[in-house]
Scaffold this active site. Structure first.
Site, PDB file in Angstrom:
ATOM      1  N   ASP A   1     -14.681  -7.152   1.561  1.00  0.00           N
ATOM      2  CA  ASP A   1     -15.362  -7.777   0.816  1.00  0.00           C
ATOM      3  C   ASP A   1     -16.706  -8.330   1.464  1.00  0.00           C
ATOM      4  O   ASP A   1     -17.785  -8.428   0.806  1.00  0.00           O
ATOM      5  CB  ASP A   1     -14.733  -9.101   0.231  1.00  0.00           C
TER       6      ASP A   1
ATOM      7  N   ARG B   1     -11.510   4.340   5.619  1.00  0.00           N
ATOM      8  CA  ARG B   1     -11.337   5.621   5.762  1.00  0.00           C
ATOM      9  C   ARG B   1     -10.108   6.113   5.044  1.00  0.00           C
ATOM     10  O   ARG B   1     -10.142   7.389   4.480  1.00  0.00           O
ATOM     11  CB  ARG B   1     -10.817   5.873   7.387  1.00  0.00           C
ATOM     12  N   LYS B   2      -8.998   5.418   4.721  1.00  0.00           N
ATOM     13  CA  LYS B   2      -7.933   6.022   3.968  1.00  0.00           C
ATOM     14  C   LYS B   2      -8.280   6.271   2.361  1.00  0.00           C
ATOM     15  O   LYS B   2      -7.846   7.368   1.913  1.00  0.00           O
ATOM     16  CB  LYS B   2      -6.857   4.706   3.848  1.00  0.00           C
ATOM     17  N   GLU B   3      -9.022   5.368   1.811  1.00  0.00           N
ATOM     18  CA  GLU B   3      -9.686   5.674   0.498  1.00  0.00           C
ATOM     19  C   GLU B   3     -10.634   6.698   0.485  1.00  0.00           C
ATOM     20  O   GLU B   3     -10.769   7.855  -0.502  1.00  0.00           O
ATOM     21  CB  GLU B   3     -10.501   4.459   0.218  1.00  0.00           C
TER      22      GLU B   3
END
Length: 488
Positions: A276, A207-209
Site C-alpha cells: 500500500d 513477485r508471487k502475484e
C-alpha cells in the site's frame, strides 16, 4: 542539481497533490501481548493480551499513506452496515485531508483483519470478510461519485483486494473513464486475470502475484523482466513495477527501459501494508509531475521505511527526506533526522539528565570558524543539535549562487564531526520553529550577534535556558573563501 537534490525537492511537491483512490476498505485490528506459556489444551502459545488498536486497512491504508506524504486524497469505497463499517467510516473521518465517499451496502460484511503480536512477532492473523461483488445499485452510486471526483484528480489508484468493490465490470469502466479524461491509473492488482486492468498506466504486483498472473518463473532479474513484459504486451500497460521483498523492486516500461532498485530496508520487522505504501507514494509522486523512475525510487525508499516498523505503518514525508540523504551517507548517517525524530531523541537525553545545546547556520564550505563555534557549543552542553538551513532557505538568505554544497553534502560533513550529535534540516528562514519544538537548554551563536538579536533567545530564556555567544575566528567566512576561489 543532483538526482538526490531533485528527489528531496520532489518530496516537498507531494504536498497538496490530489489522488483519487478506489478500492476495498478494511479494518485492521492489532492485538498486542506477551507469551510466557504453552496452552495445556493444545500445543499452542497462550497470548496474554495487553492492548488493542485499530486502523484503516486495505485501500484505506493506501489513503493513510497518501495523507502521510502530504497528499489530499479522495477515497471511494464500500462498507457494510455493521460495527466494523461504522468504525472504518469514523477512522476515515478522523483525517481531515481525506475527501470521503464511503457507500454503505446493507447486509454486507465489512472486512476485518485481526493480527496478534507478541514481542513484535506476529503469531496469527484472523480474517472476517465478504468477497461478493457489490450490488448493481451500489455500483451505480460508486460510478456517480467517481465521475464527480475524477476531473480534480491527478492520478487514480485502484486498490484491489478482491473483496468486491473492483469486480470486473467496474474496474474496466473506471480505467476507460480515467483514460478518456487523460488521467494516469495505478493498479494494485488481485487475482490472475490482469486483462480487467487493460490500459492502466502502471500495475504493481509482488513477485508471487507476477508468477501467478503469468505462469512464468520469477526468481532472477531476467525472469522478472520477461514476466513483466508479458503483462505489458498482453494488457497494454505503460509499465509494471514488481515488488520483490529483499530483492527490492524492478520497473519495466513499455519503451524497453528497465530499472532495478535495491531494497532500502536495514531491518525488517513487519511487511504488513508495504505494498500500500508503494502504491500511495508512486501515485502521489506521479500526481506531482515526477517521472516513472523518480516515482518508483521514492516508492522504494518509502517501502524500506515502513517494513522497519511494526503493524500497518506509513512513511512520512520528512522520513523520506532523511532516507534519501542516508543513501549518500557513510559516516554519521544516524545523526541526520527530521525535527519530529529529533524531539524524541532529545527527550530521551533529558530523561538521562543530559543538557541539550542548539546552534544553527548554513555551514556552506565548512571552515575553521565553523569548527570553532561547534566546539564551543559542544563545550557548553552534553549533546549538541545543529539546525541546518535547507538549500532553498540558503538561497533566499544568501542569493541565487548559494549554497555551494547541497544540503545533503553539508549535513554529511556536519554529521561526521564528533562535536555534533544530531543534524536537523529546516526549510524556514530561521530556526525558531525547531527551537520551539526541541526546547534546548543552551542556545549558541557567534559573538557577531548580541543576545537580543539571536533568534529564539527569548524562547530559550523563557524556560530557564541560557544563550551563549561563541568567540569568532578572525578572517574566517564562507564568503571570504568563495572570493579567494574566484581570485578576488
Amino acid at each position: 542539481m543532483t538526482e538526490l537534490s531533485a528527489l528531496v525537492e520532489r518530496v516537498e511537491k507531494l504536498r497538496g497533490t490530489m489522488v483519487l483512490c478506489v478500492g476495498d476498505a478494511m479494518l485492521d485490528r492489532f492485538v498486542y501481548g506477551s507469551v510466557e506459556r504453552i496452552s495445556p489444551e493444545a500445543p499452542i502459545p497462550v497470548l496474554c493480551i495487553e492492548r488493542e488498536t485499530a486502523m484503516l486497512g486495505g485501500a484505506g491504508n493506501v489513503v493513510r499513506n497518501l495523507v502521510a506524504v502530504g497528499a489530499e486524497p479522495a477515497f471511494v469505497s464500500v462498507v457494510g452496515d455493521d460495527t466494523a463499517g461504522r468504525e472504518v467510516t469514523r477512522l476515515v473521518g478522523e483525517h481531515g485531508e481525506i475527501d470521503p465517499c464511503i457507500v454503505v451496502e446493507p447486509g454486507r460484511q465489512t472486512t476485518i483483519k485481526t493480527r496478534f503480536f507478541a514481542s513484535h512477532q506476529q503469531l496469527l492473523r484472523a480474517d472476517r470478510e465478504s468477497r461478493s461483488p457489490v450490488g448493481e445499485a451500489i455500483r451505480a452510486q460508486l460510478l456517480t461519485r467517481i465521475e464527480r471526483l475524477l476531473p480534480k484528480a491527478g492520478v487514480m489508484v485502484l486498490s484491489d483486494y478482491g473483496k468486491g468493490v473492483l469486480a470486473e465490470p467496474i474496474a474496466i469502466e473506471l480505467i476507460r473513464r480515467a483514460k478518456a479524461a487523460g488521467k494516469q491509473v495505478i493498479v494494485d492488482p488481485k487475482g490472475t486475470d490482469y486483462t480487467i486492468y487493460a490500459g492502466a498506466t502502471v500495475v504493481t504486483p509482488n513477485r508471487k502475484e507476477l508468477h501467478e498472473a503469468t505462469g512464468q518463473a520469477v526468481d532472477s532479474d531476467e525472469q522478472v523482466v520477461a514476466a513483466a513484459r508479458q503483462l505489458i504486451d498482453s494488457c497494454g500497460f505503460e509499465a509494471v513495477l514488481v515488488t520483490r521483498s529483499q530483492d527490492g523492486m524492478t520497473l519495466v516500461r513499455a519503451d524497453g527501459q528497465i530499472d532495478h532498485l535495491p531494497a532500502e530496508a536495514r531491518e525488517v520487522f513487519d511487511v504488513s501494508g508495504a505494498g500500500d505504501t508503494v502504491v500511495a507514494t508512486l501515485a502521489a509522486a506521479l500526481a506531482s509531475g515526477a517521472t516513472l523512475p523518480e516515482a518508483a525510487h521514492l516508492a522504494n525508499v518509502a517501502a524500506g521505511i515502513v517494513v522497519g516498523k511494526v503493524g500497518t505503518a506509513v512513511a512520512y514525508g520528512d522520513e523520506l527526506v532523511v532516507a534519501l540523504h542516508r543513501e549518500d551517507l557513510t559516516l554519521g548517517e544516524a545523526k541526520i533526522v527530521p525535527v519530529t525524530a529529533a524531539a524524541e531523541v532529545v527527550d530521551r537525553w533529558r530523561r538521562k539528565g543530559q543538557k541539550v545545546g542548539f546552534t544553527n547556520g548554513c555551514f556552506d564550505l565548512l571552515h575553521p570558524g565553523h569548527v570553532s563555534i561547534l566546539a564551543q557549543a559542544k563545550g557548553a552542553c552534553d549533546k549538541l543539535v545543529v539546525g541546518l538551513n535547507s538549500d532553498a532557505s540558503v538561497q533566499r538568505l544568501k542569493g541565487p549562487t548559494r549554497p555551494v554544497q547541497s544540503e545533503a553534502s553539508r549535513a554529511t560533513v556536519l554529521s561526521s564531526l564528533a562535536t555534533v550529535d544530531l543534524v536537523v534540516i529546516f526549510g524556514e528562514d530561521t530556526p525558531l520553529e525547531v527551537i520551539g519544538t526541541l526546547k534546548p537548554d543552551v542556545l549558541v551563536k557567534g559573538a557577531d550577534y548580541t543576545i537580543d538579536k539571536v533568534v529564539g533567545a527569548d524562547l530559550v530564556q523563557s524556560w530557564g535556558g541560557k544563550v551563549v555567544l561563541a568567540e569568532l575566528v578572525n578572517g574566517q567566512s564562507t564568503t571570504n573563501t568563495i572570493k579567494k576561489m574566484n581570485g578576488n
